[in-house]
Design an enzyme around this catalytic site. Structure first.
Site, PDB file in Angstrom:
ATOM      1  N   ASP A 125       0.866  -1.171   0.000  1.00  0.00           N
ATOM      2  CA  ASP A 125       0.000   0.000   0.000  1.00  0.00           C
ATOM      3  C   ASP A 125       0.913   1.234   0.000  1.00  0.00           C
ATOM      4  O   ASP A 125       2.052   1.167   0.476  1.00  0.00           O
ATOM      5  CB  ASP A 125      -0.876  -0.024   1.257  1.00  0.00           C
ATOM      6  CG  ASP A 125      -1.728   1.227   1.378  1.00  0.00           C
ATOM      7  OD1 ASP A 125      -2.398   1.578   0.405  1.00  0.00           O
ATOM      8  OD2 ASP A 125      -1.693   1.849   2.455  1.00  0.00           O
TER       9      ASP A 125
ATOM     10  N   ASP B  62      -7.231  -1.694   4.227  1.00  0.00           N
ATOM     11  CA  ASP B  62      -6.299  -2.739   3.779  1.00  0.00           C
ATOM     12  C   ASP B  62      -6.651  -4.111   4.330  1.00  0.00           C
ATOM     13  O   ASP B  62      -6.134  -5.121   3.839  1.00  0.00           O
ATOM     14  CB  ASP B  62      -4.864  -2.393   4.208  1.00  0.00           C
ATOM     15  CG  ASP B  62      -4.344  -1.130   3.540  1.00  0.00           C
ATOM     16  OD1 ASP B  62      -4.705  -0.897   2.378  1.00  0.00           O
ATOM     17  OD2 ASP B  62      -3.592  -0.388   4.189  1.00  0.00           O
TER      18      ASP B  62
ATOM     19  N   ASP C 245      -1.526  -0.737   6.179  1.00  0.00           N
ATOM     20  CA  ASP C 245      -1.648  -0.194   7.537  1.00  0.00           C
ATOM     21  C   ASP C 245      -3.039   0.325   7.867  1.00  0.00           C
ATOM     22  O   ASP C 245      -3.314   0.655   9.016  1.00  0.00           O
ATOM     23  CB  ASP C 245      -0.641   0.949   7.737  1.00  0.00           C
ATOM     24  CG  ASP C 245      -1.080   2.224   7.026  1.00  0.00           C
ATOM     25  OD1 ASP C 245      -1.596   2.128   5.887  1.00  0.00           O
ATOM     26  OD2 ASP C 245      -0.930   3.302   7.614  1.00  0.00           O
TER      27      ASP C 245
END
Length: 759
Positions: free
Chosen positions: A445, A649, A645
């Site tokens: 990410d 996600d 995080d």
């Protein structure tokens, strides 16, 4: 939880079983408990000697009896947190093993001292009676009694644990030796005492070595503060940490441990967070910063408001994760467990076959003894056929005790998970360790993973005849009145450079364009081209610089003073300092690195170019991240790890073959992941992969050598070429070699490249 659900919820019972030292033992205990009707689940943790049973109807006492039927003593039964009792139980078990060793070792040593002169120089009057008396407490009392009781319970429960082999290997030689009182024959009583004593020595050394292997979790258990200073009703009190409640204001003096997780509400200091992150450099903490329990305040006095207490704290979560990893199983272990479960009965059959083969075919097999005696000093080819049969059968029993097989996986997991915890890499399960080593693709990410997750000032461009500091000063004065995150980045950038931030009047936000205000009588505009163009201000001279900044993925705004453009300020979510080197390290491990982000393609590619990514998937909405991971799994197989995080996600972390959560992120992301990186540094992903490879390598090494030892030793023993007393020493050495090999994992340099992970 509603009342009906509460009533139907299973009750969890936790038992401490000190003698459960291997997977074979754990399997026998689990099997015995599962025979009880009404048991929902059984979980064993060899590292903690813990058995956790969930059931709506089975009382704790019935579970205790089931464990005892399997041949194991129960140290304690609990329905709550057992961390302290586990530690105390392990200490008691170690002291008990040490005591039994001394009690068995002293008479056995005397037997050895008188046996040599009796056999080779001068017969000792009453020798048989002396050794029978000395060996009796060794074989039948103290450690011997516990071993025989365990073996009997195991057999009556239709199972065969490792103590069965020791009992069969020590009791018959003792009783056969007593025949010497009425019929002259070789004494085997010395062998019985020696086998039991070395069994006690093996238990003692294994307990000590396993204690070293699991010392990481012991350190964690002892690491928290015991007391806390709090402000209550205007007074400063010292209370037990267990009495803290959420909202308490704690006073943390220099050098003190922070009692529990919280937020700094007063003071400035540096805090040593090495227990959490593995990094030795103290971290600056100011008002609003989060601090973790058990970390150390280095210099300033802090006031901290408690946010999480008891089992909700970071330290408690780390302990739970480490315990989960140590108590879990690696998929490769399933095959080993199935074989080991049938191993003890097979050994008994082989021992009986060896005994009767020598008893019935002694003359045919005797040439083997003459051949062995030519290079093995302990082989006596002149022994009688019954003696040869007894030696061969007993040797098979004691040499084949599968302790080494049972210790192969859990000891490596103990050391590996502990090493990871010390470095801020928390691996939740053994399955994750085996899967992570084969990862081919790492999906990252962007925000909060590759980047810091908060915008900072990156560049200031001044028009001809202007100074950068002046441009930034005017921009900060106007943005100081805005609540936009990008505005805060500009103001913080000016203050970090020591520039004064003037007062602004007549501040106004212009929708979709920017902001404006009056600073020291000057009209200042901050915004896009449209805002300045509508005010009749030419921006052509800054177009090239503006395009360049935007091509880098920056959010750039123009600054105008009165009727002329004077410069540009650019803001971006800055890349973390270690992201570029971490991604380079992933490439050195042969990994394909992909970034998934909701940002536009130009901004995403700018970040990708800066850090050296292989592939970018931009404009992906949160719900699309799962589909993106699935597509990568379709291309690369089930070898995809996802690092994230945020709350959005979590589904992708679950979809990935291994989910890796940044520790500073959302709790839901951490819960969805198999691996948690406490410090949030991307370099820890490389450490996690290196750790998994090093740990799995140790597991394979342990299983190979344990099996090789048994496969090589059993035929030698069956052929009569291995004395039982040498066999029991070799069996103990085999178990210790597995533990020692696992402990060597501590030398693995997981923070370096893959080659450094080897040991």
């Amino acid at each position: 939880m509603n009342e009906a659900a509460r009533i139907n919820a299973p009750v969890t019972t936790t038992l401490i079983v000190p003698g459960m030292g291997s997977d074979h033992c754990a399997g026998l205990v689990s099997e015995s408990i599962r025979r009880l009707p009404g048991v929902d689940s059984v979980q064993t943790n060899i590292a903690a000697h813990r058995v956790t049973v969930a059931s709506q109807s089975v009382p704790p006492e019935s579970i205790r009896r089931a464990v005892e039927r399997a041949g194991y003593e129960v140290d304690s039964v609990d329905t709550g947190s057992t961390s302290d009792s586990e530690l105390q139980s392990e200490e008691r078990y170690f002291k008990q093993a040490e005591k039994r060793l001394w009690i068995a070792g002293v008479p056995t040593t005397i037997i050895m001292l008188i046996m040599a002169p009796h056999m080779f120089w001068q017969p000792i009057p009453g020798y048989l009676a002396i050794v029978a008396i000395l060996a009796f407490p060794v074989v039948f009392l103290f450690g011997g009694w516990a071993t025989h009781k365990s073996a009997w319970r195991s057999l009556t429960n239709r199972t065969a644990n490792m103590d069965v082999l020791i009992s069969i290997g020590s009791l018959p030689p003792y009783f056969i030796g007593l025949v010497g009182f009425i019929y002259p024959m070789t004494s085997f009583i010395e062998m019985a005492a020696t086998i039991m004593t070395f069994h006690m020595l093996g238990r003692y050394l294994e307990t000590k070595a396993k204690g070293r292997a699991s010392q990481a979790i012991k350190r964690l258990l002892k690491m928290g503060a015991k007391t806390a200073r709090v402000e209550r009703d205007g007074e400063e009190l010292e209370i037990a940490v267990a009495d803290l409640t959420v909202g308490d204001v704690m006073i943390v003096r220099p050098g003190d441990k922070i009692p529990t997780d919280g937020e700094v509400i007063e003071g400035v200091s540096h805090v040593d967070e090495s227990i959490a992150t593995g990094e030795s450099v103290p971290v600056e903490k100011t008002v609003g910063a989060t601090v973790l329990g058990a970390t150390v305040n280095k210099e300033g006095r802090l006031k901290v408001r408690a946010q999480r207490v008891g089992s909700d704290t970071f330290l408690s979560q780390v302990i739970r994760l480490v315990e989960q990893a140590q108590g879990s199983k690696v998929p490769i272990q399933e095959f080993a467990d199935r074989v080991t479960g049938r191993f003890v009965p097979a050994v008994i059959v082989i021992a009986l076959a060896s005994f009767f083969s020598w008893l019935l075919l002694g003359d045919v097999l005797r040439p083997i003894l003459f051949w062995g005696a030519s290079f093995l000093p302990w082989v006596d080819p002149t022994v009688s056929t019954p003696v040869a049969a007894i030696l061969a059968g007993v040797a098979v029993l004691v040499i084949a005790c599968p302790c080494a097989l049972g210790l192969a996986t859990p000891t490596a997991l103990m050391v590996g998970s502990g090493l990871g915890a010390e470095r801020g890499v928390l691996i939740r399960s053994g399955e994750a360790i085996q899967t992570l080593k084969d990862i081919k693709v790492v999906v990252l990410d962007k925000t909060g993973t590759i980047t810091r997750g908060q915008p900072i000032l990156t560049e200031v461009v001044a028009a001809a005849g202007q100074e950068e500091d002046w441009v930034l000063q005017l921009a900060a004065a106007v943005e100081n009145a805005s609540e936009h995150p990008l505005a805060k980045a500009v103001v913080d950038g000016a203050r970090n450079k020591g520039l004064p931030v003037a007062e602004v009047t007549e501040f106004r936000s212009v929708t979709a364009r920017g902001v404006e205000g009056i600073v020291d009588g000057r009209k200042i505009l901050i915004g896009n081209r449209r805002l300045l163009s509508e005010s009749g201000i030419a921006v052509e001279a800054l177009d090239e610089a503006l395009d360049l900044l935007e091509s880098k993925g920056r959010t750039a705004v123009l600054i105008a003073e009165d009727d002329r453009a004077i410069g540009i300020v650019a803001v971006a979510d800055a890349v973390k300092p270690d992201s570029k080197s971490a991604i380079a390290a992933m490439h050195s491990l042969g990994l394909h690195v992909v970034m998934i982000t909701g940002d536009n393609e130009r901004a995403a590619k700018a970040v990708a170019a800066e850090v050296g990514l292989d592939q970018v998937m931009a404009g992906i909405l949160p719900e699309g991240k799962v589909d993106a991971v699935r597509e990568l799994q379709r291309i690369y197989g089930q070898h995809v790890a996802m690092v994230g995080d945020g709350i959005n996600d979590a589904p992708a972390l679950k979809q990935a073959n291994v989910g890796i959560a940044i520790g500073a992120g959302a709790d839901v992301a951490i819960e969805a992941a198999e691996v948690t990186l406490v410090s949030g540094e991307l370099s820890k992903v490389v450490e996690a992969i290196n750790l998994s490879r090093a740990t799995f390598r140790k597991i394979v090494q342990n299983l190979f050598w344990a099996w090789a030892y048994n496969l090589a030793a059993i035929p030698v023993a069956a052929l009569g070429l291995l004395h039982p007393m040498i066999g029991v020493v070799a069996m103990t050495a085999s178990s210790l070699s597995v533990i020692g090999n696992s402990i060597l994992l501590k030398r693995a340099k997981i923070g370096e490249d893959q080659r450094g992970a080897q040991s």
